[in-house]
Motif scaffolding. Sequence first.
Motif, PDB file in Angstrom:
ATOM      1  N   GLU A   1     -20.687  20.815  12.328  1.00  0.00           N
ATOM      2  CA  GLU A   1     -20.383  21.464  10.867  1.00  0.00           C
ATOM      3  C   GLU A   1     -19.608  19.960   9.957  1.00  0.00           C
ATOM      4  O   GLU A   1     -20.070  20.011   8.911  1.00  0.00           O
TER       5      GLU A   1
ATOM      6  N   GLU B   1     -19.111  24.021   4.664  1.00  0.00           N
ATOM      7  CA  GLU B   1     -19.634  23.203   5.947  1.00  0.00           C
ATOM      8  C   GLU B   1     -18.030  22.799   6.544  1.00  0.00           C
ATOM      9  O   GLU B   1     -18.008  23.279   7.942  1.00  0.00           O
TER      10      GLU B   1
ATOM     11  N   HIS C   1     -16.503  25.988   7.615  1.00  0.00           N
ATOM     12  CA  HIS C   1     -17.029  26.358   8.968  1.00  0.00           C
ATOM     13  C   HIS C   1     -16.376  25.521  10.055  1.00  0.00           C
ATOM     14  O   HIS C   1     -15.694  26.068  11.111  1.00  0.00           O
TER      15      HIS C   1
ATOM     16  N   VAL D   1     -19.674  32.767   9.276  1.00  0.00           N
ATOM     17  CA  VAL D   1     -20.599  31.546   9.141  1.00  0.00           C
ATOM     18  C   VAL D   1     -21.924  31.924   8.674  1.00  0.00           C
ATOM     19  O   VAL D   1     -22.327  31.556   7.794  1.00  0.00           O
TER      20      VAL D   1
ATOM     21  N   GLU E   1     -24.476  30.780   5.692  1.00  0.00           N
ATOM     22  CA  GLU E   1     -25.584  29.755   6.117  1.00  0.00           C
ATOM     23  C   GLU E   1     -26.813  30.421   5.280  1.00  0.00           C
ATOM     24  O   GLU E   1     -27.695  29.726   5.183  1.00  0.00           O
TER      25      GLU E   1
HETATM   26 FE   LIG Z   1     -22.408  25.370   8.568  1.00  0.00          FE
END
Ligand SMILES: [Fe+2]
Lengths: 337, 239
Positions: free
Chosen positions: A62, A92, A95, A171, A175
Amino acid sequence: MYTQSLDLPNTDAGNTDSAGLPTEAAFLARIARDEKIEPQDAMPEAYRKSLIRQISQHAHSEVVGMLPEGNWITRAPSLKRKEILLAKVQDEGGHGLYLYSAAETLGASRDDMIDALHSGKAKYSSIFNYPTDSWADIGTIGWLVDGAAIMNQVPLCRCSYGPYARAMIRVCKEESFHQRQGFDIVRALCEGTPAQKQLAQESVNRWWWPTLMMFGPHDSDSEHSGQANAWGIKRISNDDLRQTFVDVTVPQAAFLGLTLPDPLLEWNAERGHYDFGPLDWDEFWRVVRGDGPCNAERLNDRVEAFEKGRWVREAAVAHAARHAARAVSIASEKIAA
Amino acid sequence: MPNALPEKTLLTLADTCLLWGHRLSEWCGHGPALEEDIALTNTALDVIGQARALLQLVAARRTPATTEDALAYFRDSHEFRNVTLAELPNGDYAQTILRSLLLAAWFVPVWEALEKHADRQVAAIAANAAKEARMQLRHAHDWVVRFGDGTPESRQRIEAAIGALWPSCAELLDTEIDGTARDARRAAWSNVVAAAFDEATLTFPVVGALHEPNSAHADRFALLAEMQSLARQHPDAVW
Ligand SMILES: [Fe+2]
Ligand SMILES: [Fe+2]
């Protein structure tokens, strides 16, 4: 890909359990009943180590994944796209943060995990070792790479380890926004000028095969998939996920008016799936082992950011320590009085 | 529109937000810790959002109407009206954070005054921006205190940052923003910055007289060359 660690040789996970831990059979029975394993539960040492490896390498993916897309934030061609891209790259980072925290519940420290990344001991998804040469790559990454990530991560929402499964649920929601924004960038390019359309086609040509490699080696060549399946960490095989991804993506490319760079790609009515050409496994292993187009640059960027930030983190620690010390001395003065 | 805030003021605010946001966005993926990377990107998103709202307003009020992107990507450097502080390169993290303190401390009283402005569209943008600026101010304040009262290195770095950015403060404080009282804003800015420096055990230097403003704006020129590069390669494109 994000589960790449499950396919690679495991150098440190032992097989023996120390006294007092549940027998492998009892543990497997819990997993077979679909019970979630929580941080305070007893677990085989190899399970714990395997998860730390998997979750930390997912976290690294990530964070390293912020770099190729971050490359276009300052040049995003409209203010709206700039905002969306900034928010996406920030996600990200978020994450990475949840995943490092999930690994910490297993007794790993963030500093040790980051050390392992920087020393080259820990891996991250190889897809981020490819360059983002054009704006269209930002669209392609969202559409294909985040799309492949979703396909890989949705089964992880049912992973046997509770904190990892819960992190994945959160997550995966983000996404799907990433994939939509990527698809929308590519759609705008395909509906745009001939030059824009060409950028999109060239980008898909470059990213298609590396994206298929994200699902990892063939099931027959994957070293840990069997154990990870038995432990309820990984639920669907590499080849099955790859096939699903191809089946879903081919009609999307057709909708966009883009071709996919595989002359062998063809609907197979008998199988009910698309057939596709062989992957270049030499390239796959080359990039995994560190010889991809951007491996050195990515690691260098991470190490540089970390080292440049060292004095910042030290200042925060020193200030907090001095503050705490002052608070204690004021409190003890009050008690003395 | 009789109560409309003049376009040059809207552009000063919009361009300051946009260029500052651009500089902050350069940190994304390169911050000193993940938490800070995320926090700095929040500020970047806030100020770029403010820039967009203001540029949309300017674009809609022009005859013929134009777009936020035409204003952001197709004006030349000399047409930008930002305060110089916003365009300067990031430097190290101390300089980035100090700039955030100096700009947020300037923006809070600007937005709080404009929140009550008779130009209702501006007032709505300002009301939202004021909340965001107060949060940015708190974040920057806390780090300046940690740096001043942290390690010898962090102290030396924040002092160097003060040395680097202080010359730009005269222009910042001298900037006229219609609908706000400059002297009151200047006093509010000095109080807030001096309080942060005091807590950080740093000396608050005198803000010097305004020198001849640096009309070259070399940093802005380079920033825009990067920001506008792709959009200008495809002038007819929709993205
Ligand atoms: Fe991600
Ligand atoms: Fe993503």
